[in-house]
Every structure is written in structure tokens, then in C-alpha cells.
Scaffold this active site. Sequence first.
Site, PDB file in Angstrom:
ATOM      1  CD  GLU A  69      -3.657  -5.796   3.918  1.00  0.00           C
ATOM      2  OE1 GLU A  69      -4.510  -4.968   4.305  1.00  0.00           O
ATOM      3  OE2 GLU A  69      -2.441  -5.635   4.045  1.00  0.00           O
ATOM      4  CD  GLU A  85      -3.149  -0.864   2.111  1.00  0.00           C
ATOM      5  OE1 GLU A  85      -3.164   0.157   2.821  1.00  0.00           O
ATOM      6  OE2 GLU A  85      -4.069  -1.692   2.102  1.00  0.00           O
TER       7      GLU A  85
HETATM    8  C1  PNW Z   1      -4.362  -1.769   5.387  1.00  0.00           C
HETATM    9  N1  PNW Z   1      -7.622   3.845   5.058  1.00  0.00           N
HETATM   10  O1  PNW Z   1      -4.303  -0.467   5.858  1.00  0.00           O
HETATM   11  C2  PNW Z   1      -3.013  -2.309   5.805  1.00  0.00           C
HETATM   12  O2  PNW Z   1      -2.294  -2.942   4.797  1.00  0.00           O
HETATM   13  C3  PNW Z   1      -3.069  -3.105   7.059  1.00  0.00           C
HETATM   14  O3  PNW Z   1      -1.826  -3.024   7.692  1.00  0.00           O
HETATM   15  C4  PNW Z   1      -4.220  -2.633   7.931  1.00  0.00           C
HETATM   16  O4  PNW Z   1      -4.220  -3.179   9.206  1.00  0.00           O
HETATM   17  C5  PNW Z   1      -5.495  -2.966   7.181  1.00  0.00           C
HETATM   18  O5  PNW Z   1      -5.487  -2.400   5.884  1.00  0.00           O
HETATM   19  C6  PNW Z   1      -6.769  -2.539   7.916  1.00  0.00           C
HETATM   20  O6  PNW Z   1      -6.789  -1.148   8.077  1.00  0.00           O
HETATM   21  C7  PNW Z   1      -5.186   0.535   5.619  1.00  0.00           C
HETATM   22  O7  PNW Z   1      -7.660   4.733   5.962  1.00  0.00           O
HETATM   23  C8  PNW Z   1      -5.258   1.527   6.577  1.00  0.00           C
HETATM   24  O8  PNW Z   1      -8.293   3.949   4.004  1.00  0.00           O
HETATM   25  C9  PNW Z   1      -6.053   2.618   6.387  1.00  0.00           C
HETATM   26  C10 PNW Z   1      -6.798   2.729   5.223  1.00  0.00           C
HETATM   27  C11 PNW Z   1      -6.739   1.734   4.261  1.00  0.00           C
HETATM   28  C12 PNW Z   1      -5.926   0.646   4.465  1.00  0.00           C
END
Ligand code: PNW
Length: 453
Positions: A359, A170
Site C-alpha cells: 500500500e 497491518e
Molecule cells: C491503512 N494511521 O490503514 C489500511 O491498510 C487501509 O485499510 C487504509 O484505508 C489505508 O491505510 C489508509 O488509511 C491505516 O492512523 C490507517 O497511522 C490508519 C493509519 C495508518 C494506516
Amino acid sequence: MLTNPSSAQFPEGFRWGTATSAYQIEGAVDEDGRGASIWDTFCKLPGKIRDGSNGDVADDHYHLYKQDVALMTALGVSTYRFSIAWPRVFPEGRGTPNPKGLAFYDRLVDELLANGIKPFATLYHWDLPQALQDRGGWEHRDTAKAFADYAGFVAGRLADRVSDYFTLNEIRSFVDLGYGNGVFAPGLSLSPGRLNQARHHAVLAHGLGVLAVRANGRRNTRVGMAENITTALPAIESKKNIAAAHLATREMNAPYLTVMLEGRYTDNYLNQAGADAPHFTAEDLKTISTPVDYVGLNVYAPGAFVRASDKPPGYTTIPLPSSYPHMQSPWLTIGARTLYWAPRQVSKLWNVKEIYITENGASAADVPNEEGGVDDLDRVMFLREYLDQLRRAAAEGVPVRGYFLWSLLDNFEWSEGYSIRFGLHYVDYKTQKRTPKLSASFYKKLIARNALV
Ligand code: PNW
């Protein structure tokens, strides 16, 4: 129970797995010579983590990994996506490797293989060595080179047992949130020009990483990215809206997947950035778009809903009504069809032949029941609806090969600390006890049947 069982089926050989990341589960931040990462530093800043916590202990997976592999075996998964902590392997980010740090991943990989679970290793899941941040982090072009050196080293050392790698997780999240609005480590808020340059260095790191992994791996070594694509969904699935959504997805991912898979920044992106566009060479673009073996997609919320428009750029984005539903995390708006359109659009737009969902999962307000289990009906509903759309994509011939559910365990959810839970297993952070939730039983049945239940 679905009425027509055959319509619930996934393709034969479809890989089911779970996903985690190092800083979110390992703990043991001071053990065996691990260096500091930007998240160790960031968590100490007052007010940055909602519950004032950090990843010092997290799920203590560094010590409990055998127990956690046993949880995977009980689920019946055939694969596992985990991340390697760069500061364990190179405490200073570069230079002399730390054998004890890599030894942990040796032990983990051996345990996985002994249990018939195929490891997929992510090389960067946001825990940049602090020493590299001190020299500018992703703002510094040299970080891309340091990443490639580290990636090549790891791929060389694990090549006999790990054939599959993802470069960076990401890029959009860690650049935008870490360097754009300061919500993630290192907590910076850069100007648009500096931010675009950091983005460019991150995609360059991906390209250099692909080359390094190949150069140091074996003939069966395979590598791709794990990117959180922003998916534009057609508000109504008409032919015109579907075409508009493809256009929109390509533009909305311009400095990420689009440049990685096309080797060019779109005209719209460059025009809009104007004087803030990144500095790059033709050689950079070639490196960034080095062909990958597969594309990994992290799929959660819909990126946008669009309809066709006669005016450029050919689509209109429809704002979400305030009543639009979401899971526990406010950003996690619910849109099961994201898991249909994301892989379908990627395969069409860039002729990608192999896709993994690296994911997908949901946060929920989990409360243990009297027996200590968690009846997370909302997570089960979320997964069932999303997975039905993945099944639809596969049935239509979209080349999705596997799915990694986020996450095996409740864990350190970045700036939300331990206040948000994404796990199939409930973790009591006082005792480190893991308890399967209802969603774990759901996933186990689904895997056993290779079909929706
Ligand atoms: C992903 N947003 O993170 C990550 O790859 C993981 O480490 C994380 O725990 C998981 O998704 C759940 O959040 C994100 O704010 C964190 O849009 C924030 C966002 C999207 C993905």
C-alpha cells in the site's frame, strides 16, 4: 516532464497494481450468508465513526466488481491486491464454511484472470468474525489457530487460480487502534500486558497462516505479510545517521516485522515491557518467523526522523515541528523518502530478497470539477515524489518487485467513514458512479511507460 527519461525508468517486469480491502468496498453485509464482523458491530456504537456511517453498502463492489475490474483494465495494472472477508467464508469464524461466501471470490478471481490481472489475496484485513471476538478476539490464543484454519481452507480452494497471499494486514494498526486506544473495532483499551499478548497472538497467526497456506496450496503458492512498517528516516543522510536509522527501525518494529523476520523479541522490547511482556514459547518464535516468500510493506508517513547518538540505544528521535506538512489525514505527514528507506532497510536488516509495496497512497480534499472529474494535484504530487524514491531504491538494487496503490476507489475509511478519500477514482456514494481523477491518468501513463511521468 523529467529531463532525462532513462533516469525515470522502473525495472523491467515491475508489477503495478492497486489495493483495496473487503469491508471498505464490498457492502452486501447481509448477503449470501455472510456472518457479522467486528466492524459491523463497531459502526453501530455512537460516535465511533466520524460521519456516523458504516460499510453496509460502501462501494457496492460485491455487485459492481465487473465494473471495478474494468477500471483496473483501463489503468493498465497487471495485478490487484484485495482482501477476503473471513466472515463470508466462515460466518462463525470457524466450523462450517459458507460456499456462497467463497463463491464471490471465485467470480472476482475469474474476472481478474480473464482480464490478465494477477490476483494477490490478503487473508485478514481487520474484519474479524464477531463470533470470535465474543470469545476474546485477538486476546485469545485460539484466534491464531482459527485464522490458520481459515487461511488454509481459502488457499486450498483458490490454489488453482490464486498463487499469491498476504496473511494479515497491518497488525500494528488493528492491535494498537482496535485494542489499545479504541479508535478501531472492537474499540477496546487494554492494559499494556494484555495488549502485548494480543500482539503476540497476531504475529503467531501470521506464522501459523504461512504454514497453513503452504500446506494447502500448490508448488507455486507464495505468501508473505502486509505490514505497515514504522520507518525511521535519517534526518540528514549521513553515514552515522543512516546506521542509527537502521537501529531505530529494528527497535520500532520489535513486536511486528522484527519478530516475524528474526524469530526473537529484541532485548530492548522485552526489558521495556518488563512484567507486561507477552508470554510465549520458543516454539511460538519459530512459528512466527517461518520463512516468507516476500515481505509486503504498507508505506505512508515517515515513522520518525532520527539522528545518531553516542548514548544507548544509539539514536535520538527528533520531534516533528507543528508546521510539518500532511495530507488530508493529519497522520499522513509527507515524507517521500519513506518509500526509499523502508524497502532498503528491510532488505539490509533482514536480508529480504523480495519486497512488494502493498500500500501507498494519499488522502486529499477531492472536489469534482464542472465535468465531474477531480483535479487532485496534491495526490499526483504526493505519488510522483514517493514513486521517485521507490525508483531510486530499485535503481540501487533494492529488490522491490511491485507496487499496489491505495486505493482503486474512494471507500470506507474506517473511523473516518466516507469523509476521507484515497481513491484514484472518485465515488459518488449516492449513485455509485466512479469517475477517474487526474491521479488515475497519471498512474495510467506511468504504467504504460514503466517510468515516472
Ligand atoms: C491503512 N494511521 O490503514 C489500511 O491498510 C487501509 O485499510 C487504509 O484505508 C489505508 O491505510 C489508509 O488509511 C491505516 O492512523 C490507517 O497511522 C490508519 C493509519 C495508518 C494506516
